[in-house]
Design a protein around this motif. Structure first.
Motif: not given
Length: 402
Positions: A141-161
Protein backbone atom coordinates in the motif's frame (compact mmCIF):
# COMPACT_ATOMS: atom_id res chain seq x y z
CA UNK A 1 -60.90 109.00 -131.85
CA UNK A 2 -62.06 110.75 -128.76
CA UNK A 3 -59.54 111.86 -126.11
CA UNK A 4 -60.61 109.23 -123.59
CA UNK A 5 -59.81 106.18 -125.78
CA UNK A 6 -56.51 107.78 -126.77
CA UNK A 7 -55.52 108.18 -123.12
CA UNK A 8 -56.31 104.54 -122.36
CA UNK A 9 -54.27 103.34 -125.34
CA UNK A 10 -51.29 105.47 -124.29
CA UNK A 11 -51.33 104.10 -120.75
CA UNK A 12 -51.48 100.51 -122.03
CA UNK A 13 -48.45 101.07 -124.25
CA UNK A 14 -46.47 102.57 -121.35
CA UNK A 15 -47.35 99.84 -118.82
CA UNK A 16 -46.70 96.89 -121.14
CA UNK A 17 -42.87 96.85 -120.75
CA UNK A 18 -43.16 97.42 -116.99
CA UNK A 19 -45.34 94.34 -116.55
CA UNK A 20 -42.51 92.02 -117.56
CA UNK A 21 -39.72 93.87 -115.72
CA UNK A 22 -37.83 91.71 -113.17
CA UNK A 23 -39.94 88.54 -113.75
CA UNK A 24 -37.72 85.85 -115.34
CA UNK A 25 -39.50 83.06 -117.13
CA UNK A 26 -39.05 79.40 -116.35
CA UNK A 27 -38.16 78.70 -119.93
CA UNK A 28 -34.42 78.63 -120.49
CA UNK A 29 -33.43 78.64 -116.73
CA UNK A 30 -30.65 76.07 -115.84
CA UNK A 31 -31.61 73.39 -113.22
CA UNK A 32 -29.37 73.31 -110.04
CA UNK A 33 -26.76 70.50 -109.99
CA UNK A 34 -27.42 67.48 -107.73
CA UNK A 35 -25.83 67.81 -104.29
CA UNK A 36 -22.44 66.18 -103.85
CA UNK A 37 -22.13 63.58 -101.09
CA UNK A 38 -19.43 61.20 -99.94
CA UNK A 39 -20.27 57.51 -99.95
CA UNK A 40 -18.47 54.39 -98.78
CA UNK A 41 -19.17 50.69 -98.83
CA UNK A 42 -19.34 48.83 -95.49
CA UNK A 43 -16.03 47.43 -94.27
CA UNK A 44 -15.65 43.84 -93.14
CA UNK A 45 -13.80 43.41 -89.86
CA UNK A 46 -13.11 40.62 -87.42
CA UNK A 47 -14.56 41.83 -84.15
CA UNK A 48 -15.19 40.46 -80.67
CA UNK A 49 -18.14 41.64 -78.65
CA UNK A 50 -17.48 42.76 -75.09
CA UNK A 51 -19.85 43.69 -72.29
CA UNK A 52 -19.21 46.62 -69.98
CA UNK A 53 -20.06 46.77 -66.28
CA UNK A 54 -19.62 49.30 -63.53
CA UNK A 55 -18.10 48.22 -60.24
CA UNK A 56 -15.64 49.13 -57.54
CA UNK A 57 -12.31 47.94 -56.18
CA UNK A 58 -12.08 45.94 -52.97
CA UNK A 59 -9.02 44.84 -51.04
CA UNK A 60 -8.06 41.18 -50.99
CA UNK A 61 -7.35 41.40 -47.24
CA UNK A 62 -8.93 43.82 -44.76
CA UNK A 63 -7.67 43.33 -41.20
CA UNK A 64 -8.96 45.11 -38.10
CA UNK A 65 -5.87 45.25 -35.91
CA UNK A 66 -6.50 44.63 -32.21
CA UNK A 67 -4.63 43.13 -29.29
CA UNK A 68 -5.21 39.71 -27.74
CA UNK A 69 -4.33 40.88 -24.24
CA UNK A 70 -5.61 43.80 -22.19
CA UNK A 71 -3.36 46.52 -20.89
CA UNK A 72 -2.18 50.08 -21.29
CA UNK A 73 -0.88 51.09 -24.72
CA UNK A 74 2.83 51.86 -24.33
CA UNK A 75 4.22 52.62 -27.82
CA UNK A 76 3.13 53.13 -31.44
CA UNK A 77 5.69 52.13 -34.07
CA UNK A 78 4.21 53.48 -37.34
CA UNK A 79 2.98 56.66 -38.96
CA UNK A 80 -0.58 56.95 -40.19
CA UNK A 81 -1.07 55.76 -43.76
CA UNK A 82 2.31 54.12 -44.27
CA UNK A 83 2.93 50.83 -46.06
CA UNK A 84 3.67 47.98 -43.67
CA UNK A 85 4.95 44.47 -44.24
CA UNK A 86 3.73 41.30 -42.61
CA UNK A 87 5.44 40.97 -39.23
CA UNK A 88 6.22 44.68 -38.74
CA UNK A 89 5.79 45.87 -35.16
CA UNK A 90 2.84 48.26 -34.85
CA UNK A 91 1.92 48.63 -31.16
CA UNK A 92 3.42 47.66 -27.80
CA UNK A 93 1.30 47.03 -24.71
CA UNK A 94 2.91 47.67 -21.30
CA UNK A 95 4.92 44.47 -20.84
CA UNK A 96 5.81 44.70 -17.14
CA UNK A 97 2.80 42.81 -15.73
CA UNK A 98 3.25 40.06 -18.30
CA UNK A 99 6.97 39.67 -17.57
CA UNK A 100 6.10 39.25 -13.91
CA UNK A 101 3.57 36.58 -14.84
CA UNK A 102 6.25 34.75 -16.84
CA UNK A 103 8.70 34.86 -13.93
CA UNK A 104 6.06 33.57 -11.52
CA UNK A 105 5.11 30.72 -13.86
CA UNK A 106 8.74 29.73 -14.27
CA UNK A 107 9.23 29.74 -10.48
CA UNK A 108 6.21 27.49 -10.04
CA UNK A 109 7.62 25.19 -12.70
CA UNK A 110 10.97 24.99 -10.90
CA UNK A 111 9.20 24.08 -7.67
CA UNK A 112 7.10 21.44 -9.43
CA UNK A 113 10.18 19.86 -11.03
CA UNK A 114 11.95 19.72 -7.65
CA UNK A 115 8.94 18.01 -6.14
CA UNK A 116 8.89 15.57 -9.04
CA UNK A 117 12.56 14.71 -8.49
CA UNK A 118 11.87 14.03 -4.80
CA UNK A 119 8.85 11.80 -5.53
CA UNK A 120 10.83 9.87 -8.12
CA UNK A 121 13.65 9.21 -5.63
CA UNK A 122 11.18 8.26 -2.92
CA UNK A 123 9.47 5.85 -5.31
CA UNK A 124 12.79 4.21 -6.22
CA UNK A 125 13.61 3.65 -2.52
CA UNK A 126 10.19 2.11 -1.97
CA UNK A 127 10.67 -0.15 -4.95
CA UNK A 128 14.03 -1.36 -3.59
CA UNK A 129 12.54 -2.09 -0.20
CA UNK A 130 9.55 -3.85 -1.69
CA UNK A 131 11.79 -6.12 -3.77
CA UNK A 132 13.69 -7.16 -0.62
CA UNK A 133 11.35 -9.92 0.57
CA UNK A 134 13.39 -10.65 3.73
CA UNK A 135 13.06 -7.22 5.33
CA UNK A 136 9.33 -6.48 4.96
CA UNK A 137 10.28 -2.81 5.52
CA UNK A 138 7.47 -1.42 3.32
CA UNK A 139 4.01 -2.55 2.50
CA UNK A 140 2.42 -2.78 -0.92
CA UNK A 141 0.00 0.00 0.00
CA UNK A 142 2.81 2.40 0.85
CA UNK A 143 4.49 1.63 -2.47
CA UNK A 144 1.24 2.39 -4.32
CA UNK A 145 0.90 5.69 -2.47
CA UNK A 146 4.41 6.74 -3.46
CA UNK A 147 3.71 5.73 -7.05
CA UNK A 148 0.61 7.91 -7.04
CA UNK A 149 2.59 10.81 -5.58
CA UNK A 150 5.17 10.53 -8.35
CA UNK A 151 2.48 10.57 -11.02
CA UNK A 152 0.78 13.57 -9.43
CA UNK A 153 4.06 15.44 -9.31
CA UNK A 154 4.68 14.70 -13.01
CA UNK A 155 1.23 16.02 -13.88
CA UNK A 156 1.87 19.19 -11.91
CA UNK A 157 5.09 19.71 -13.89
CA UNK A 158 3.17 19.43 -17.16
CA UNK A 159 0.60 21.91 -15.88
CA UNK A 160 3.26 24.39 -14.82
CA UNK A 161 5.02 24.05 -18.17
CA UNK A 162 1.74 24.96 -19.85
CA UNK A 163 1.40 27.95 -17.52
CA UNK A 164 4.85 29.13 -18.55
CA UNK A 165 4.00 28.81 -22.25
CA UNK A 166 0.73 30.68 -21.70
CA UNK A 167 2.49 33.50 -19.84
CA UNK A 168 5.15 33.72 -22.55
CA UNK A 169 2.45 33.78 -25.22
CA UNK A 170 0.65 36.64 -23.45
CA UNK A 171 3.95 38.47 -23.23
CA UNK A 172 4.43 38.00 -26.96
CA UNK A 173 0.92 39.33 -27.59
CA UNK A 174 1.93 42.64 -26.04
CA UNK A 175 3.75 43.31 -29.32
CA UNK A 176 1.05 43.78 -31.94
CA UNK A 177 2.48 43.01 -35.39
CA UNK A 178 1.08 43.43 -38.89
CA UNK A 179 -0.67 40.21 -39.95
CA UNK A 180 -0.61 41.13 -43.68
CA UNK A 181 1.30 43.37 -46.04
CA UNK A 182 -0.57 46.49 -47.05
CA UNK A 183 -1.37 50.08 -46.17
CA UNK A 184 -2.32 50.91 -42.60
CA UNK A 185 -4.84 53.61 -41.80
CA UNK A 186 -4.75 56.09 -38.95
CA UNK A 187 -4.30 54.99 -35.34
CA UNK A 188 -7.56 54.69 -33.42
CA UNK A 189 -6.04 54.79 -29.91
CA UNK A 190 -3.35 57.01 -28.42
CA UNK A 191 -0.52 56.00 -26.10
CA UNK A 192 -1.63 55.72 -22.46
CA UNK A 193 -5.11 54.40 -23.17
CA UNK A 194 -6.26 51.10 -21.75
CA UNK A 195 -7.05 48.63 -24.53
CA UNK A 196 -9.10 45.47 -24.18
CA UNK A 197 -8.05 42.14 -25.57
CA UNK A 198 -10.30 39.74 -27.41
CA UNK A 199 -10.31 37.11 -24.67
CA UNK A 200 -11.65 39.22 -21.82
CA UNK A 201 -14.18 41.25 -23.80
CA UNK A 202 -14.80 43.13 -27.00
CA UNK A 203 -11.37 43.90 -28.46
CA UNK A 204 -10.35 47.51 -28.92
CA UNK A 205 -9.81 48.47 -32.56
CA UNK A 206 -6.30 49.86 -32.93
CA UNK A 207 -6.01 50.35 -36.71
CA UNK A 208 -7.09 48.90 -40.06
CA UNK A 209 -4.77 47.40 -42.70
CA UNK A 210 -5.84 46.80 -46.30
CA UNK A 211 -3.76 44.90 -48.81
CA UNK A 212 -3.00 46.74 -52.05
CA UNK A 213 -1.33 44.32 -54.45
CA UNK A 214 -3.02 42.47 -56.00
CA UNK A 215 -6.44 44.11 -55.77
CA UNK A 216 -9.91 42.87 -56.66
CA UNK A 217 -12.69 44.49 -58.68
CA UNK A 218 -16.29 43.48 -57.92
CA UNK A 219 -19.28 44.00 -60.22
CA UNK A 220 -22.64 42.42 -61.03
CA UNK A 221 -23.63 40.60 -64.23
CA UNK A 222 -27.23 40.42 -65.45
CA UNK A 223 -28.75 37.02 -66.12
CA UNK A 224 -28.94 37.42 -69.91
CA UNK A 225 -25.27 38.33 -70.16
CA UNK A 226 -24.34 35.43 -67.90
CA UNK A 227 -26.17 32.99 -70.18
CA UNK A 228 -24.48 34.43 -73.25
CA UNK A 229 -21.01 34.12 -71.71
CA UNK A 230 -21.69 30.61 -70.44
CA UNK A 231 -22.93 29.41 -73.81
CA UNK A 232 -19.93 30.95 -75.51
CA UNK A 233 -17.73 28.70 -73.37
CA UNK A 234 -20.04 25.71 -73.95
CA UNK A 235 -20.71 25.44 -70.24
CA UNK A 236 -17.03 25.63 -69.26
CA UNK A 237 -15.87 27.85 -66.42
CA UNK A 238 -15.41 31.46 -67.53
CA UNK A 239 -12.97 32.17 -64.70
CA UNK A 240 -9.59 33.14 -66.04
CA UNK A 241 -10.99 35.08 -69.02
CA UNK A 242 -9.02 38.26 -69.75
CA UNK A 243 -10.68 41.54 -68.82
CA UNK A 244 -9.81 45.19 -69.33
CA UNK A 245 -10.60 48.14 -67.11
CA UNK A 246 -11.06 51.89 -67.50
CA UNK A 247 -10.77 54.44 -64.69
CA UNK A 248 -12.80 57.62 -64.59
CA UNK A 249 -10.00 59.66 -66.20
CA UNK A 250 -8.85 57.04 -68.73
CA UNK A 251 -9.66 57.47 -72.39
CA UNK A 252 -9.76 53.75 -73.07
CA UNK A 253 -9.70 50.37 -71.35
CA UNK A 254 -5.96 50.16 -70.76
CA UNK A 255 -5.65 48.11 -67.56
CA UNK A 256 -5.52 44.33 -67.98
CA UNK A 257 -6.61 41.68 -65.51
CA UNK A 258 -8.49 38.41 -65.35
CA UNK A 259 -11.79 37.11 -64.05
CA UNK A 260 -11.15 35.07 -60.90
CA UNK A 261 -14.55 34.51 -59.26
CA UNK A 262 -18.23 34.13 -60.14
CA UNK A 263 -20.79 33.65 -57.40
CA UNK A 264 -22.78 30.41 -57.19
CA UNK A 265 -26.28 31.96 -56.99
CA UNK A 266 -28.22 34.70 -58.76
CA UNK A 267 -29.75 37.37 -56.55
CA UNK A 268 -33.52 36.91 -56.61
CA UNK A 269 -34.27 40.59 -56.10
CA UNK A 270 -31.98 42.05 -58.76
CA UNK A 271 -31.59 39.12 -61.18
CA UNK A 272 -27.82 39.62 -61.18
CA UNK A 273 -24.83 37.58 -60.11
CA UNK A 274 -21.69 38.89 -58.44
CA UNK A 275 -18.45 38.64 -60.37
CA UNK A 276 -14.89 39.53 -59.46
CA UNK A 277 -11.69 40.24 -61.33
CA UNK A 278 -8.14 40.64 -60.06
CA UNK A 279 -5.55 43.22 -61.16
CA UNK A 280 -1.90 43.87 -60.38
CA UNK A 281 -1.45 47.08 -58.40
CA UNK A 282 2.28 47.45 -57.88
CA UNK A 283 2.18 51.20 -58.47
CA UNK A 284 -0.72 51.69 -56.04
CA UNK A 285 -2.97 53.33 -58.64
CA UNK A 286 -6.08 51.42 -57.61
CA UNK A 287 -7.59 51.95 -54.18
CA UNK A 288 -10.38 50.06 -52.42
CA UNK A 289 -13.73 51.76 -52.99
CA UNK A 290 -12.71 53.34 -56.31
CA UNK A 291 -15.26 53.07 -59.15
CA UNK A 292 -14.35 51.97 -62.69
CA UNK A 293 -15.72 50.23 -65.80
CA UNK A 294 -14.75 46.72 -66.79
CA UNK A 295 -15.01 44.86 -70.11
CA UNK A 296 -15.64 41.14 -70.43
CA UNK A 297 -15.61 38.90 -73.48
CA UNK A 298 -19.15 38.44 -74.80
CA UNK A 299 -18.51 36.52 -78.02
CA UNK A 300 -15.90 34.69 -80.03
CA UNK A 301 -14.27 36.59 -82.94
CA UNK A 302 -16.60 36.92 -85.95
CA UNK A 303 -16.81 38.77 -89.29
CA UNK A 304 -19.05 41.86 -89.28
CA UNK A 305 -19.91 44.81 -91.52
CA UNK A 306 -19.05 48.21 -90.06
CA UNK A 307 -19.81 51.76 -91.18
CA UNK A 308 -18.80 55.11 -89.66
CA UNK A 309 -20.94 55.78 -86.61
CA UNK A 310 -21.58 59.31 -87.89
CA UNK A 311 -23.52 57.85 -90.84
CA UNK A 312 -26.23 56.45 -88.54
CA UNK A 313 -29.45 58.41 -88.36
CA UNK A 314 -32.37 58.15 -85.95
CA UNK A 315 -36.07 58.15 -86.70
CA UNK A 316 -37.89 57.89 -83.40
CA UNK A 317 -36.62 54.56 -82.05
CA UNK A 318 -35.39 53.22 -85.39
CA UNK A 319 -31.90 53.54 -86.80
CA UNK A 320 -31.21 54.09 -90.50
CA UNK A 321 -28.59 54.97 -93.08
CA UNK A 322 -28.87 56.65 -96.46
CA UNK A 323 -27.90 54.40 -99.36
CA UNK A 324 -27.26 55.61 -102.94
CA UNK A 325 -28.83 53.34 -105.59
CA UNK A 326 -27.62 52.59 -109.14
CA UNK A 327 -29.48 55.65 -110.46
CA UNK A 328 -27.79 57.88 -107.88
CA UNK A 329 -31.04 58.27 -105.97
CA UNK A 330 -30.99 58.20 -102.18
CA UNK A 331 -32.85 55.48 -100.30
CA UNK A 332 -33.48 55.22 -96.59
CA UNK A 333 -32.41 51.82 -95.20
CA UNK A 334 -33.36 50.78 -91.65
CA UNK A 335 -30.62 48.78 -89.93
CA UNK A 336 -30.01 46.78 -86.80
CA UNK A 337 -26.97 48.05 -84.95
CA UNK A 338 -24.30 46.19 -83.07
CA UNK A 339 -21.63 47.53 -80.71
CA UNK A 340 -19.12 50.26 -81.45
CA UNK A 341 -15.60 49.47 -82.72
CA UNK A 342 -13.62 52.66 -82.34
CA UNK A 343 -15.53 55.16 -84.51
CA UNK A 344 -17.11 52.37 -86.58
CA UNK A 345 -20.51 50.85 -85.84
CA UNK A 346 -21.24 47.16 -86.39
CA UNK A 347 -24.31 46.57 -88.61
CA UNK A 348 -26.00 43.32 -87.76
CA UNK A 349 -28.80 43.52 -90.34
CA UNK A 350 -30.07 45.80 -93.11
CA UNK A 351 -26.95 46.29 -95.29
CA UNK A 352 -24.92 44.30 -97.76
CA UNK A 353 -21.23 44.60 -98.53
CA UNK A 354 -22.00 46.32 -101.88
CA UNK A 355 -24.25 49.10 -100.58
CA UNK A 356 -23.02 52.67 -100.98
CA UNK A 357 -23.68 54.39 -97.67
CA UNK A 358 -23.72 58.17 -97.41
CA UNK A 359 -21.04 59.09 -94.86
CA UNK A 360 -20.72 62.82 -95.51
CA UNK A 361 -23.31 65.38 -96.59
CA UNK A 362 -26.23 63.86 -94.71
CA UNK A 363 -27.88 67.26 -94.25
CA UNK A 364 -28.14 67.71 -98.04
CA UNK A 365 -30.02 64.51 -98.82
CA UNK A 366 -33.41 62.96 -98.25
CA UNK A 367 -35.06 59.84 -99.67
CA UNK A 368 -35.67 60.11 -103.45
CA UNK A 369 -33.16 62.90 -104.08
CA UNK A 370 -30.64 62.44 -106.89
CA UNK A 371 -27.10 63.08 -105.71
CA UNK A 372 -23.59 63.21 -107.08
CA UNK A 373 -21.81 60.46 -105.08
CA UNK A 374 -18.08 60.58 -104.48
CA UNK A 375 -16.34 57.48 -103.10
CA UNK A 376 -14.48 58.01 -99.83
CA UNK A 377 -10.95 56.77 -99.39
CA UNK A 378 -10.87 53.28 -97.92
CA UNK A 379 -9.86 53.39 -94.22
CA UNK A 380 -6.92 51.33 -93.04
CA UNK A 381 -8.99 48.94 -90.93
CA UNK A 382 -7.25 46.70 -88.41
CA UNK A 383 -7.46 42.95 -88.83
CA UNK A 384 -9.36 42.54 -85.60
CA UNK A 385 -11.33 44.91 -83.40
CA UNK A 386 -12.92 44.85 -80.01
CA UNK A 387 -16.61 45.66 -80.10
CA UNK A 388 -17.94 47.02 -76.87
CA UNK A 389 -21.50 47.52 -75.84
CA UNK A 390 -22.49 50.71 -74.09
CA UNK A 391 -22.89 50.41 -70.34
CA UNK A 392 -26.04 51.57 -68.60
CA UNK A 393 -26.23 51.61 -64.83
CA UNK A 394 -24.52 48.68 -63.20
CA UNK A 395 -24.25 46.53 -66.31
CA UNK A 396 -24.60 46.64 -70.09
CA UNK A 397 -25.46 43.92 -72.55
CA UNK A 398 -24.27 43.64 -76.13
CA UNK A 399 -27.52 45.11 -77.42
CA UNK A 400 -27.23 48.10 -79.80
CA UNK A 401 -26.28 51.21 -77.95
CA UNK A 402 -27.25 53.81 -80.51
Amino acid sequence: MTPAPRLCLLLAVLLLPLAGCGQPTAQGQAAPPPPQVTVAVPTTRTVTDRDEYVGRFVAVDVVNVSTRVSGFLDKIHFTDGQMVKEGDLLFTIDQRPFKIAVDQAQANLTQARANLDFTKADLERARTLLEDRTSNAISKQTFDQRTQAERTAAAIVLSQEAQVRSAQLDLGFTEVKAPVTGQIGDRRVSVGNYVTGGVSGTPTLLAVIVSTDPIRFEFTIDEASLLRMTRRKAGADIKGDPVTLKLIDDKDFVHEGKLDFLNNVIDRETGTIRGRAVFDNKNGLFRPGMFARIRLLASDPYQALVVPDAAIGTEQVKKFVYVVGPDNKVMQRFVTLGPLVGDQRVIRDGLTADDKVVVNGLMRVRPGVTVNPQMAAAPAAPAQGSASAGASGAAASSAPAK
